[in-house]
Design a protein around this motif. Sequence first.
Motif, short mmCIF file in Angstrom:
data_model
loop_
_atom_site.label_atom_id
_atom_site.label_comp_id
_atom_site.label_asym_id
_atom_site.label_seq_id
_atom_site.Cartn_x
_atom_site.Cartn_y
_atom_site.Cartn_z
N MET A 1 9.73 -49.40 -60.70
CA MET A 1 10.34 -48.87 -59.51
C MET A 1 10.41 -50.01 -58.48
SD MET A 1 8.91 -45.76 -57.07
CE MET A 1 8.00 -45.15 -58.43
N ALA A 2 11.60 -50.26 -57.97
CA ALA A 2 11.80 -51.33 -56.99
C ALA A 2 11.88 -50.74 -55.58
CB ALA A 2 13.09 -52.08 -57.31
N TRP A 3 11.34 -51.48 -54.63
CA TRP A 3 11.34 -51.07 -53.23
C TRP A 3 12.12 -52.06 -52.40
CZ3 TRP A 3 9.16 -46.54 -51.60
CH2 TRP A 3 8.34 -45.88 -52.51
N THR A 4 12.73 -51.57 -51.36
CA THR A 4 13.45 -52.41 -50.42
C THR A 4 12.88 -52.16 -49.03
OG1 THR A 4 15.48 -52.19 -51.70
CG2 THR A 4 15.72 -52.92 -49.42
N SER A 5 12.47 -53.23 -48.35
CA SER A 5 12.00 -53.05 -46.97
C SER A 5 13.11 -53.50 -46.05
CB SER A 5 10.71 -53.81 -46.70
OG SER A 5 10.91 -55.19 -46.83
N ALA A 6 13.55 -52.60 -45.22
CA ALA A 6 14.69 -52.89 -44.35
C ALA A 6 14.27 -53.22 -42.93
CB ALA A 6 15.64 -51.70 -44.34
N ILE A 7 13.17 -52.65 -42.49
CA ILE A 7 12.76 -52.81 -41.10
C ILE A 7 11.28 -53.15 -41.08
CG2 ILE A 7 12.49 -51.62 -38.88
CD1 ILE A 7 14.83 -49.81 -39.75
N SER A 8 10.91 -54.15 -40.32
CA SER A 8 9.49 -54.49 -40.18
C SER A 8 9.20 -54.82 -38.73
CB SER A 8 9.11 -55.67 -41.07
OG SER A 8 9.73 -56.84 -40.61
N ARG A 9 7.94 -54.62 -38.37
CA ARG A 9 7.56 -54.85 -36.98
C ARG A 9 6.10 -55.25 -36.91
NH1 ARG A 9 8.08 -50.17 -32.46
NH2 ARG A 9 6.47 -50.95 -31.11
N PRO A 10 5.80 -56.39 -36.28
CA PRO A 10 4.39 -56.77 -36.15
C PRO A 10 3.71 -55.97 -35.03
CG PRO A 10 5.78 -58.41 -35.13
CD PRO A 10 6.69 -57.38 -35.73
N THR A 11 2.45 -55.67 -35.24
CA THR A 11 1.66 -55.02 -34.19
C THR A 11 0.31 -55.70 -34.11
OG1 THR A 11 0.76 -53.35 -35.68
CG2 THR A 11 2.74 -52.75 -34.47
N ARG A 12 -0.31 -55.65 -32.95
CA ARG A 12 -1.64 -56.20 -32.73
C ARG A 12 -2.53 -55.10 -32.15
NH1 ARG A 12 -3.15 -60.74 -34.50
NH2 ARG A 12 -4.91 -60.66 -33.12
N TRP A 13 -3.80 -55.16 -32.49
CA TRP A 13 -4.78 -54.24 -31.95
C TRP A 13 -5.41 -54.85 -30.71
CZ3 TRP A 13 -4.22 -49.73 -34.10
CH2 TRP A 13 -3.90 -49.60 -35.45
N CYS A 14 -5.87 -53.99 -29.82
CA CYS A 14 -6.59 -54.46 -28.63
C CYS A 14 -7.74 -53.51 -28.35
CB CYS A 14 -5.65 -54.51 -27.42
SG CYS A 14 -5.15 -52.90 -26.79
N CYS A 15 -8.66 -53.97 -27.53
CA CYS A 15 -9.72 -53.11 -27.04
C CYS A 15 -9.24 -52.55 -25.71
CB CYS A 15 -11.02 -53.88 -26.86
SG CYS A 15 -12.37 -52.80 -26.38
N CYS A 16 -9.31 -51.25 -25.57
CA CYS A 16 -8.82 -50.56 -24.37
C CYS A 16 -10.00 -49.87 -23.69
CB CYS A 16 -7.77 -49.55 -24.80
SG CYS A 16 -6.97 -48.66 -23.47
N ALA A 17 -10.09 -50.06 -22.37
CA ALA A 17 -11.21 -49.48 -21.61
C ALA A 17 -10.73 -49.10 -20.22
CB ALA A 17 -12.34 -50.50 -21.51
N ARG A 18 -11.55 -48.33 -19.52
CA ARG A 18 -11.27 -48.08 -18.11
C ARG A 18 -11.30 -49.41 -17.39
NH1 ARG A 18 -15.22 -45.36 -15.54
NH2 ARG A 18 -13.90 -45.26 -13.72
N ALA A 19 -10.50 -49.55 -16.37
CA ALA A 19 -10.42 -50.82 -15.64
C ALA A 19 -11.78 -51.25 -15.09
CB ALA A 19 -9.39 -50.73 -14.53
N ALA A 20 -12.68 -50.30 -14.85
CA ALA A 20 -13.99 -50.62 -14.27
C ALA A 20 -14.94 -51.27 -15.28
CB ALA A 20 -14.63 -49.35 -13.72
#
Length: 143
Positions: free
Chosen positions: A1-20
Amino acid sequence: MAWTSAISRPTRWCCCARAAIPLRASGASILRACLEYDMVGLNRGSALLELTSRAAEQAGRPLRLRIQVRSFDAMCQMIAADLGVGVLPQAVCRAQAKALGLHMVGLSDAWASRRLLLATRSGVPLSIAARLLGEHLRQAGVP
């Protein structure tokens, strides 16, 4: 079975916190700084929780999960309510940061970067919904 990838997008993780909450660490120590606080995470079995748990184990720190939720939006709401800090995609945190008073610090670890792919089986016609999704993403400028 062959696959075709048409759309890709990089993402990065971050640490999210209250501004305080002072997340001033840099480099690989960002996650270690986050692990000093209670964490808000996604439900058990989620890929993000598995990644975060593995990274905490490698850092030799416990992952103190205070609450688990079903969506990134719910994570942001819980973080804003001071129930802990969380690891999220930067785009999600950025979208909610101003409205909820959140602060984000990008993670530099190798596991904190991923590429999302939209793939289809070659020779199999797409459903109308899948075709419309692909068209929408292309029009939105997603490569």
